[in-house]
Motif scaffolding. Structure first.
Motif, short mmCIF file in Angstrom:
data_model
loop_
_atom_site.label_atom_id
_atom_site.label_comp_id
_atom_site.label_asym_id
_atom_site.label_seq_id
_atom_site.Cartn_x
_atom_site.Cartn_y
_atom_site.Cartn_z
N ALA A 15 12.01 -17.14 2.10
CA ALA A 15 12.91 -16.98 3.24
C ALA A 15 12.30 -17.57 4.50
O ALA A 15 12.98 -18.25 5.29
N LEU A 16 11.02 -17.36 4.70
CA LEU A 16 10.33 -17.92 5.86
C LEU A 16 10.32 -19.44 5.80
O LEU A 16 10.56 -20.11 6.81
N GLY A 17 10.11 -20.00 4.63
CA GLY A 17 10.15 -21.45 4.45
C GLY A 17 11.53 -22.03 4.72
O GLY A 17 11.66 -23.09 5.32
N GLU A 18 12.57 -21.32 4.26
CA GLU A 18 13.93 -21.77 4.51
C GLU A 18 14.20 -21.82 6.02
O GLU A 18 14.74 -22.80 6.54
N MET A 19 13.79 -20.77 6.73
CA MET A 19 14.04 -20.72 8.16
C MET A 19 13.24 -21.80 8.89
O MET A 19 13.78 -22.49 9.77
N ALA A 20 11.98 -21.98 8.54
CA ALA A 20 11.16 -23.00 9.19
C ALA A 20 11.75 -24.40 8.98
O ALA A 20 11.86 -25.18 9.93
N GLY A 21 12.14 -24.71 7.77
CA GLY A 21 12.73 -26.01 7.48
C GLY A 21 14.04 -26.22 8.20
O GLY A 21 14.32 -27.32 8.71
N TYR A 22 14.85 -25.19 8.28
CA TYR A 22 16.14 -25.25 8.96
C TYR A 22 15.95 -25.53 10.45
O TYR A 22 16.62 -26.38 11.03
N VAL A 23 15.02 -24.81 11.07
CA VAL A 23 14.75 -24.99 12.50
C VAL A 23 14.20 -26.39 12.75
O VAL A 23 14.65 -27.09 13.66
N GLU A 24 13.24 -26.81 11.97
CA GLU A 24 12.62 -28.12 12.16
C GLU A 24 13.61 -29.26 11.89
O GLU A 24 13.53 -30.31 12.53
N ALA A 25 14.56 -29.08 10.99
CA ALA A 25 15.58 -30.09 10.72
C ALA A 25 16.51 -30.28 11.92
O ALA A 25 17.18 -31.31 12.03
N ARG A 26 16.54 -29.31 12.79
CA ARG A 26 17.36 -29.40 14.00
C ARG A 26 16.54 -29.88 15.19
O ARG A 26 16.86 -29.63 16.34
N LYS A 27 15.44 -30.56 14.89
CA LYS A 27 14.57 -31.17 15.92
C LYS A 27 14.01 -30.15 16.89
O LYS A 27 13.87 -30.40 18.08
N SER A 28 13.71 -28.98 16.38
CA SER A 28 13.13 -27.92 17.19
C SER A 28 11.74 -27.60 16.67
O SER A 28 11.46 -27.73 15.49
N ARG A 29 10.89 -27.18 17.55
CA ARG A 29 9.58 -26.70 17.11
C ARG A 29 9.79 -25.31 16.50
O ARG A 29 10.75 -24.61 16.84
N PHE A 30 8.91 -24.93 15.61
CA PHE A 30 8.96 -23.61 14.98
C PHE A 30 7.55 -23.07 14.99
O PHE A 30 6.64 -23.67 14.42
N ARG A 31 7.34 -21.95 15.67
CA ARG A 31 6.01 -21.36 15.74
C ARG A 31 6.11 -19.86 15.51
O ARG A 31 6.85 -19.16 16.22
N ILE A 32 5.40 -19.37 14.49
CA ILE A 32 5.37 -17.94 14.20
C ILE A 32 4.46 -17.26 15.22
O ILE A 32 3.32 -17.69 15.41
N VAL A 33 4.97 -16.22 15.83
CA VAL A 33 4.20 -15.45 16.80
C VAL A 33 3.56 -14.25 16.12
O VAL A 33 2.40 -13.93 16.33
N ASP A 34 4.32 -13.58 15.25
CA ASP A 34 3.86 -12.38 14.56
C ASP A 34 4.78 -12.12 13.37
O ASP A 34 5.92 -12.57 13.37
N LYS A 35 4.28 -11.42 12.36
CA LYS A 35 5.15 -11.08 11.24
C LYS A 35 4.69 -9.79 10.59
O LYS A 35 3.53 -9.40 10.70
N SER A 36 5.63 -9.15 9.92
CA SER A 36 5.36 -7.94 9.14
C SER A 36 5.98 -8.18 7.77
O SER A 36 6.43 -9.28 7.47
N SER A 37 6.08 -7.14 6.96
CA SER A 37 6.66 -7.30 5.63
C SER A 37 8.18 -7.41 5.67
O SER A 37 8.80 -7.77 4.68
N LYS A 38 8.81 -7.10 6.82
CA LYS A 38 10.27 -7.13 6.91
C LYS A 38 10.81 -8.08 7.96
O LYS A 38 11.98 -8.42 7.93
N ALA A 39 9.98 -8.47 8.91
CA ALA A 39 10.48 -9.26 10.04
C ALA A 39 9.45 -10.29 10.48
O ALA A 39 8.27 -10.18 10.17
N VAL A 40 9.94 -11.28 11.21
CA VAL A 40 9.07 -12.29 11.79
C VAL A 40 9.54 -12.56 13.22
O VAL A 40 10.73 -12.61 13.49
N VAL A 41 8.58 -12.65 14.12
CA VAL A 41 8.85 -13.06 15.49
C VAL A 41 8.42 -14.51 15.59
O VAL A 41 7.31 -14.86 15.19
N PHE A 42 9.32 -15.36 16.08
CA PHE A 42 9.01 -16.79 16.13
C PHE A 42 9.60 -17.42 17.38
O PHE A 42 10.46 -16.84 18.05
N GLU A 43 9.11 -18.61 17.70
CA GLU A 43 9.62 -19.37 18.82
C GLU A 43 10.31 -20.61 18.31
O GLU A 43 9.83 -21.26 17.37
#
Length: 78
Positions: A15-43
């Motif tokens: 799921a994290l890989g899907e989101m990172a690829g989706y964001v990057e495909a839209r010409k946006s940077r993707f940076r994980i700030v923090d994560k747990s077993s249920k959620a991720v905070v990202f920029e």
């Protein structure tokens, strides 16, 4: 902008890989700030529509500092 996302629990890394690829495909940077077993905070850039993602249950703007600011055991529940 900083976001928090609740990802599918079956395969968090997929799921994290899907989101990172989706964001990057839209010409946006993707940076994980923090994560747990249920959620991720990202920029990422503002204005991305996350509704097309299959393994991401919800995404919303995050105005906290880190993942401890979230009640992850109630994330996504009314």
């Amino acid at each position: 902008m900083r976001y928090v996302a609740r990802l599918a629990g079956d395969d968090f890394d997929l799921a994290l890989g899907e989101m990172a690829g989706y964001v990057e495909a839209r010409k946006s940077r993707f940076r994980i700030v923090d994560k747990s077993s249920k959620a991720v905070v990202f920029e990422a850039n503002e204005g991305i529509d996350f509704s097309e993602l299959a393994l991401v249950h919800e995404v919303c703007a995050f105005f906290g500092h880190d993942i401890q600011d979230i009640e992850t055991n109630t994330l996504g529940k009314e």
